[in-house]
Design a protein around this motif. Structure first.
Motif, PDB file in Angstrom:
ATOM      1  N   GLY A   8     -64.038 119.352 -28.549  1.00  0.00           N
ATOM      2  CA  GLY A   8     -64.908 118.688 -28.119  1.00  0.00           C
ATOM      3  C   GLY A   8     -64.723 117.274 -27.694  1.00  0.00           C
ATOM      4  N   PHE A   9     -65.234 116.523 -26.616  1.00  0.00           N
ATOM      5  CA  PHE A   9     -65.001 115.049 -26.315  1.00  0.00           C
ATOM      6  C   PHE A   9     -65.951 114.514 -25.507  1.00  0.00           C
ATOM      7  CE2 PHE A   9     -62.551 112.263 -23.500  1.00  0.00           C
ATOM      8  CZ  PHE A   9     -61.715 111.675 -24.461  1.00  0.00           C
ATOM      9  N   GLY A  10     -66.054 113.110 -26.046  1.00  0.00           N
ATOM     10  CA  GLY A  10     -67.083 112.228 -25.309  1.00  0.00           C
ATOM     11  C   GLY A  10     -66.657 110.977 -25.040  1.00  0.00           C
ATOM     12  N   ILE A  11     -67.128 110.309 -23.792  1.00  0.00           N
ATOM     13  CA  ILE A  11     -66.757 108.877 -23.804  1.00  0.00           C
ATOM     14  C   ILE A  11     -68.307 108.172 -23.269  1.00  0.00           C
ATOM     15  CG2 ILE A  11     -65.728 107.179 -22.153  1.00  0.00           C
ATOM     16  CD1 ILE A  11     -64.094 109.697 -21.037  1.00  0.00           C
ATOM     17  N   ALA A  12     -68.158 106.944 -24.108  1.00  0.00           N
ATOM     18  CA  ALA A  12     -69.369 106.067 -23.898  1.00  0.00           C
ATOM     19  C   ALA A  12     -68.728 104.688 -23.708  1.00  0.00           C
ATOM     20  CB  ALA A  12     -70.222 106.158 -25.252  1.00  0.00           C
ATOM     21  N   ASN A  13     -69.615 104.058 -22.663  1.00  0.00           N
ATOM     22  CA  ASN A  13     -68.745 102.709 -22.176  1.00  0.00           C
ATOM     23  C   ASN A  13     -69.665 101.728 -22.238  1.00  0.00           C
ATOM     24  OD1 ASN A  13     -67.241 100.780 -20.549  1.00  0.00           O
ATOM     25  ND2 ASN A  13     -68.098 101.620 -18.835  1.00  0.00           N
ATOM     26  N   PHE A  14     -69.663 100.492 -22.705  1.00  0.00           N
ATOM     27  CA  PHE A  14     -70.565  99.480 -22.908  1.00  0.00           C
ATOM     28  C   PHE A  14     -70.138  98.348 -21.984  1.00  0.00           C
ATOM     29  CE2 PHE A  14     -72.541  95.824 -24.850  1.00  0.00           C
ATOM     30  CZ  PHE A  14     -73.790  95.957 -24.794  1.00  0.00           C
ATOM     31  N   ASP A  15     -70.993  97.865 -21.129  1.00  0.00           N
ATOM     32  CA  ASP A  15     -70.723  96.635 -20.334  1.00  0.00           C
ATOM     33  C   ASP A  15     -71.543  95.349 -20.997  1.00  0.00           C
ATOM     34  OD1 ASP A  15     -70.787  94.646 -18.335  1.00  0.00           O
ATOM     35  OD2 ASP A  15     -70.320  95.724 -16.553  1.00  0.00           O
ATOM     36  N   GLU A  16     -70.949  94.513 -21.613  1.00  0.00           N
ATOM     37  CA  GLU A  16     -71.664  93.511 -22.042  1.00  0.00           C
ATOM     38  C   GLU A  16     -72.462  92.749 -21.317  1.00  0.00           C
ATOM     39  OE1 GLU A  16     -73.290  90.808 -25.092  1.00  0.00           O
ATOM     40  OE2 GLU A  16     -72.214  92.846 -25.581  1.00  0.00           O
ATOM     41  N   GLY A  17     -71.856  92.288 -20.093  1.00  0.00           N
ATOM     42  CA  GLY A  17     -72.407  91.685 -19.112  1.00  0.00           C
ATOM     43  C   GLY A  17     -73.879  92.205 -18.631  1.00  0.00           C
ATOM     44  N   LEU A  18     -73.654  93.566 -18.324  1.00  0.00           N
ATOM     45  CA  LEU A  18     -74.963  94.094 -17.977  1.00  0.00           C
ATOM     46  C   LEU A  18     -75.946  94.721 -19.236  1.00  0.00           C
ATOM     47  CD1 LEU A  18     -73.429  96.231 -15.112  1.00  0.00           C
ATOM     48  CD2 LEU A  18     -74.732  93.801 -14.900  1.00  0.00           C
ATOM     49  N   ARG A  19     -75.461  94.676 -20.448  1.00  0.00           N
ATOM     50  CA  ARG A  19     -76.040  95.133 -21.629  1.00  0.00           C
ATOM     51  C   ARG A  19     -76.327  96.673 -21.383  1.00  0.00           C
ATOM     52  NH1 ARG A  19     -75.031  92.802 -26.012  1.00  0.00           N
ATOM     53  NH2 ARG A  19     -76.893  93.749 -26.958  1.00  0.00           N
ATOM     54  N   ARG A  20     -75.436  97.405 -20.782  1.00  0.00           N
ATOM     55  CA  ARG A  20     -75.703  98.647 -20.535  1.00  0.00           C
ATOM     56  C   ARG A  20     -74.712  99.661 -20.798  1.00  0.00           C
ATOM     57  NH1 ARG A  20     -75.092  99.528 -13.781  1.00  0.00           N
ATOM     58  NH2 ARG A  20     -73.006  99.520 -14.729  1.00  0.00           N
ATOM     59  N   TRP A  21     -74.924 100.965 -21.408  1.00  0.00           N
ATOM     60  CA  TRP A  21     -74.158 102.049 -21.730  1.00  0.00           C
ATOM     61  C   TRP A  21     -74.174 102.969 -20.674  1.00  0.00           C
ATOM     62  CZ3 TRP A  21     -71.050 102.412 -26.222  1.00  0.00           C
ATOM     63  CH2 TRP A  21     -71.260 101.645 -27.034  1.00  0.00           C
ATOM     64  N   ASP A  22     -72.876 103.603 -20.295  1.00  0.00           N
ATOM     65  CA  ASP A  22     -72.834 104.886 -19.586  1.00  0.00           C
ATOM     66  C   ASP A  22     -72.359 105.952 -20.561  1.00  0.00           C
ATOM     67  OD1 ASP A  22     -74.001 103.823 -17.140  1.00  0.00           O
ATOM     68  OD2 ASP A  22     -72.229 102.393 -17.209  1.00  0.00           O
ATOM     69  N   SER A  23     -72.168 107.016 -20.293  1.00  0.00           N
ATOM     70  CA  SER A  23     -71.604 108.069 -21.194  1.00  0.00           C
ATOM     71  C   SER A  23     -71.271 109.316 -20.380  1.00  0.00           C
ATOM     72  CB  SER A  23     -72.577 108.586 -22.222  1.00  0.00           C
ATOM     73  OG  SER A  23     -73.758 109.352 -21.934  1.00  0.00           O
TER      74      SER A  23
END
Length: 204
Positions: free
Chosen positions: A164-179
Motif C-alpha cells: 500500500g502507498f499514499g502521498i499527502a502534500n501540504f502547501d503552507e502558503g495556501l494552507r491546503r492539503w492534497d492527497s
C-alpha cells in the motif's frame, strides 16, 4: 484469487516503471527526461515512480512558488499490503519538510505512528538517509523537487501482495492539503497517512 484481481482492478494503483539509470534532477527541465508522470495530484504535484537495477526511486515535482519551512510531503508505505485500519509495524511514514532538517520518519506501532526512539522531538537534522532509503530536495523555478530512493525490499516484503502507498502534500502558503488517493467524503486529505486501508497500491 478472482476477488483479489477484481479488487486490484478497481483500486487506486501506481505502477513502477523501469529506467536504464537513476534520474538526476538539477533543474525543472530535467523532469522532461522522465517522460509522462505516473500520476498528478489535484494541487499541481507530479509524481514519477521508477526503478533501475538497484533501487526504486520516487520523484515528486511540487508547484509552490512561496517557500515555507512547513511545506511538506508525507509518504506512507504498507510494506506487507495488509491495509490495516491504523498504522502497524509494517507501515512507514516519511514526513519530508521543505526545510529538510525538520523532517520526521515514523514507523507504525499498535495503531499509532512512533518516531525514532519514541522521541517526539526527534528530527532528521543534517542526515539525508536512513535504513534503506535516502532523500534529496531541490529548489527549482516555481517550486521544489523531492527525490526519494528506496531499497527494493521495501516494496517486496508482502510477496505477491501489492504494498500500500499514499502521498499527502501540504502547501503552507495556501494552507491546503492534497492527497493520492483522494480521501472519502467527510475526511480531510491530511488525514490520509493515519489510515492505511485508504492508501493506494503499487504494482511492481
Amino acid at each position: 484469487m478472482l476477488t483479489l484481481v477484481m479488487w486490484l482492478a478497481g483500486a487506486d494503483t501506481l505502477r513502477i516503471r523501469s529506467v536504464s539509470q537513476e534520474p538526476a534532477i538539477q533543474t525543472s527541465a530535467d523532469l522532461a527526461a522522465l517522460g509522462a508522470p505516473s500520476l498528478a495530484l489535484t494541487g499541481g504535484a507530479s509524481v514519477w515512480l521508477l526503478k533501475d537495477s538497484t533501487a526504486i526511486v520516487l520523484v515528486l515535482s511540487l508547484s509552490d512558488s512561496s517557500p515555507a519551512w512547513n511545506d511538506r510531503v508525507v509518504l506512507t508505505l504498507d510494506t506487507n499490503g495488509d491495509r490495516a485500519t491504523s498504522p502497524q509495524h509494517d507501515d512507514f511514514q516519511w514526513d519530508f519538510h521543505r526545510v529538510a532538517d525538520s523532517s520526521v520518519i515514523y514507523r507504525g506501532r499498535d495503531g499509532r505512528w512512533q518516531p525514532p526512539h519514541d522521541d517526539p522531538d526527534w528530527r532528521l537534522g543534517h542526515d539525508r538517509a536512513g535504513g534503506g532509503w535516502s532523500v534529496q530536495e531541490k529548489e527549482v523555478a516555481g517550486g521544489w523537487v523531492l527525490l526519494v530512493r528506496f531499497d527494493p525490499e521495501f516494496f517486496s516484503q508482502g510477496g505477491r501482495i501489492a504494498p500500500g502507498f499514499g502521498i499527502a502534500n501540504f502547501d503552507e502558503g495556501l494552507r491546503r492539503w492534497d492527497s493520492w488517493p483522494a480521501v472519502s467524503a467527510g475526511r480531510q486529505p491530511g488525514s490520509l497517512p493515519d489510515h492505511p486501508s485508504m492508501w493506494g497500491i503499487v504494482l511492481r
